[in-house]
Design an enzyme around this catalytic site. Structure first.
Site, PDB file in Angstrom:
ATOM      1  N   GLY A 151     -46.070  80.132  -2.754  1.00 55.29           N
ATOM      2  CA  GLY A 151     -46.163  79.285  -4.149  1.00 55.29           C
ATOM      3  C   GLY A 151     -44.806  78.435  -4.311  1.00 55.29           C
ATOM      4  O   GLY A 151     -44.793  77.334  -4.193  1.00 55.29           O
ATOM      5  N   GLN A 339     -37.566  89.065 -42.346  1.00 62.77           N
ATOM      6  CA  GLN A 339     -37.038  87.817 -42.048  1.00 62.77           C
ATOM      7  C   GLN A 339     -35.974  87.484 -41.012  1.00 62.77           C
ATOM      8  O   GLN A 339     -35.910  86.635 -40.224  1.00 62.77           O
ATOM      9  CB  GLN A 339     -35.949  87.618 -43.229  1.00 62.77           C
ATOM     10  CG  GLN A 339     -36.702  87.513 -44.715  1.00 62.77           C
ATOM     11  CD  GLN A 339     -35.714  87.608 -45.928  1.00 62.77           C
ATOM     12  OE1 GLN A 339     -34.629  87.533 -45.946  1.00 62.77           O
ATOM     13  NE2 GLN A 339     -36.315  87.821 -47.210  1.00 62.77           N
ATOM     14  N   GLU A 437     -46.003  74.619 -12.747  1.00 58.70           N
ATOM     15  CA  GLU A 437     -44.882  73.799 -12.471  1.00 58.70           C
ATOM     16  C   GLU A 437     -43.512  74.342 -11.915  1.00 58.70           C
ATOM     17  O   GLU A 437     -42.598  73.957 -12.151  1.00 58.70           O
ATOM     18  CB  GLU A 437     -44.593  73.015 -13.817  1.00 58.70           C
ATOM     19  CG  GLU A 437     -45.817  72.098 -14.386  1.00 58.70           C
ATOM     20  CD  GLU A 437     -45.892  70.773 -13.743  1.00 58.70           C
ATOM     21  OE1 GLU A 437     -44.803  70.369 -13.263  1.00 58.70           O
ATOM     22  OE2 GLU A 437     -47.030  70.162 -13.601  1.00 58.70           O
TER      23      GLU A 437
END
Ligand SMILES: Cc1cc2nc3c(=O)[nH]c(=O)nc-3n(C[C@H](O)[C@H](O)[C@H](O)COP(=O)(O)OP(=O)(O)OC[C@H]3O[C@@H](n4cnc5c(N)ncnc54)[C@H](O)[C@@H]3O)c2cc1C
Length: 562
Positions: A151, A339, A437
């Protein structure tokens, strides 16, 4: 801009310390909001873009994705000519399509952009008609690089293309099962033409990996041609609208003119010709062209992250658990831990989104200049720089958003795990961003390799400058490494200029350490392959990340510079 209708989020909306409309305008200037409306009007009339919540079969998902792709081609939304008028609109389009139709957006990248850009980067003028045919929907492209056995290591690929002088053809073969091409988007059912990368053999001599335009199927009937075995990769974790396939060649013949021969061609008589004089220059330009998919990924990752955060932050405002007394429960957004879990990710998603607004148009502008503007003497260096930035940007964006989405899922508790919450799909879709990619861990090495070339210039006290100015600060590396900060509070620490200076220091430090340690290891006789390998985890990888973070911060501060 319309106000929100009354709804349970009002309590928290009213508490905001900023004007949300101003923030929205900053991220989505009015012209793009209008563009969004125009596009929605163009495509929303098609039922393919108005889907319900019923589960679809694999076939149905793929049929809808291909239909959506055809609609996008027909309506010319992502047409290069349209986009060139205003490059800055590209990230908005990609973000919007990623939310609306993620599979189609990714399939467009594989079957249109990668296919067309390979021809533009590596092909010749006579091959341009494939680009137009693909754009107009007369053919469907696909991009076949990956093989079962190899690959990321493209040099190890085993598909061969042997030149047959007598018939003026290339004969393509998959030498073994490991040489089968795999994963290509659209290959399994819909592609009529592929860009195939194979080892070129001329007069018995290997000439390295070259690209070929290979007809796969009749463009109308989509029946594969004899000499090919084409199959399906099967159901995936996400992006199942895309028909990823595999391909085996059996003495498959294509004409000589189908070789993408910008860097190396074969004459009728079977002589291999390459213009050595400027092959380095062409290499840089080609790398720049092939970066476009990685810039898409930065934008798609940001869009996934923003959607996950929208779900999680809204949920946190509505969901109530515990409270100071038995009659009063508070929204989970009030909890410090909550938070702390979500807000840094929110900041990160903004940063990546803005970085995408910079990097995608920069890459499109580069491609445009390299094709039509011959006045840029540094076009090859610019291509290398775009490539190096993108090889850091794609990993930074996809890894960060992977963490963003996971935290959002957990922050919604059990309900976040429901398919209907939508977060699982975002996680599965973004997951592929870390691998396709170019696998993140491998491509990020390209960034550090490129940066390491500059340290000898620092040692010589030379002036360092690059076409996109991303390494210019290295000219002052010695002074930067001497910096001492006298920061007294968090506000000062987080001021944009301080942040950039801190990251620049980190880049200089990691660059010096990686260079010096590698040199020392090399001098002790260790093979360069292992030297590079042994300095990845704590040095080279962090160097690439810190450099990309400098670029990200800069794009936030000077977002209108490019
Ligand atoms: C959804 C999807 C769509 C795709 N679409 C296409 C397409 O259209 N066309 C196409 O050609 N391909 C496509 N691919 C294939 C994709 O580009 C490859 O999967 C990718 O390049 C990684 O190659 P690999 O799978 O062989 O992994 P490998 O290269 O085998 O990597 C496996 C692991 O080993 C690690 N590794 C490998 N080498 C090194 C090294 N030097 N240093 C450190 N670690 C290393 C990697 O980090 C990785 O974690 C697609 C893949 C997916 C998942």
């Amino acid at each position: 801009m319309l106000d929100f209708n009354l709804n349970p989020l009002d309590e928290y909306r009213k508490k905001a310390s900023f004007e949300w409309k101003k923030l929205k305008m900053l991220l989505h200037p009015e012209q793009y909001a209008k563009l969004q409306d125009v596009i929605m009007e163009k495509i929303y009339k098609y039922p393919e873009f108005r889907r319900g919540f019923c589960p679809e079969s694999l076939d149905e998902k793929r049929r809808i994705t291909q239909r959506q792709l055809n609609i996008i081609k027909e309506s010319r939304i992502l047409d290069r000519e349209e986009i060139l008028i205003n490059l800055n609109k590209m990230p908005y389009l990609i973000s919007m399509l990623t939310i609306l139709a993620p599979d189609t957006c990714i399939k467009f990248n594989g079957s249109v952009d990668l296919f067309n850009n390979a021809i533009l980067a590596l092909g010749t003028e006579d091959q341009l008609h494939y680009v137009f045919d693909n754009k107009e929907g007369k053919i469907n492209g696909t991009f076949c690089l990956t093989e079962i056995g190899h690959g990321t290591n493209t040099k190890g690929m085993q598909t061969t293309a042997v030149y047959d002088i007598e018939n003026e053809e290339f004969v393509i073969n998959s030498s073994c099962f490991e040489a089968a091409k795999c994963w290509a988007a659209g290959l399994s059912q819909t592609a009529s033409h592929a860009i195939v990368f194979a080892q070129l053999i001329v007069k018995g001599e290997m000439k390295g990996l070259h690209g070929f335009i290979v007809p796969l199927r009749d463009p109308t009937s989509l029946i594969p041609y004899p000499g090919l075995t084409i199959g399906d990769m099967g159901e995936k974790t996400g992006l199942n609208g895309i028909d990823n396939g595999f391909l085996v060649f059996h003495n498959y013949r294509i004409p000589r003119k189908n070789l993408l021969s910008k860097t190396g061609g074969v004459t009728l008589k079977g002589d291999y010709i390459t213009s050595f004089k400027d092959s380095k220059k062409k290499h840089g330009v080609s790398l720049g062209h092939l970066s476009i998919g990685r810039t898409y990924i930065v934008c798609t990752a940001a869009a996934y992250g923003i959607k996950a955060l929208t779900i999680a932050v809204r949920y946190a405002a509505i969901r109530k658990q515990f409270g100071p007394n038995e009659s009063e429960e508070v929204s989970i957004i009030e909890y410090q831990t909550h938070q702390h879990r979500l807000l840094p990710h929110l900041a990160c998603a903004y940063a990546i989104r803005i970085f995408g607004d910079f990097i995608l148009p920069s890459c499109c502008q580069f491609i445009f200049d390299s094709l039509f503007d011959s006045s840029d003497e540094h076009i090859s260096e610019r291509g290398m720089e775009i490539h190096s930035i993108c090889c850091g940007a794609k990993p930074l964006a996809s890894w960060s958003i992977r963490d963003v989405i996971q935290e959002c899922r957990e922050a919604c508790g059990g309900h976040g795990y429901l398919k209907a919450a939508g977060i699982g799909d975002l996680r599965d879709n973004n997951d592929a961003n870390c691998t396709f990619e170019g696998d993140n861990t491998v491509i990020i090495q390209q960034t550090s390799n490129w940066l390491l070339k500059f340290w000898p210039l620092v040692l010589k006290q030379s002036r360092i400058s690059s076409p996109m100015s991303s390494v210019d600060f290295l000219t002052s590396a010695t002074e930067i490494l001497e910096y001492k900060w006298e920061i007294i509070d968090v506000e000062q620490l987080c001021s944009p200029n301080n942040l950039i200076q801190i990251y620049q220091w980190l880049v200089c430090y990691l660059l010096r350490e990686t260079y010096e340690k590698s040199q020392k290891a090399m001098q002790s006789g260790i093979d360069p392959f292992w030297v590079k390998n042994n300095h990845q985890v704590f040095l080279a990888k962090n160097l690439s990340i810190a450099y990309t973070q400098v670029r990200t911060c800069k794009s936030i501060i000077v977002r209108d510079k490019y």
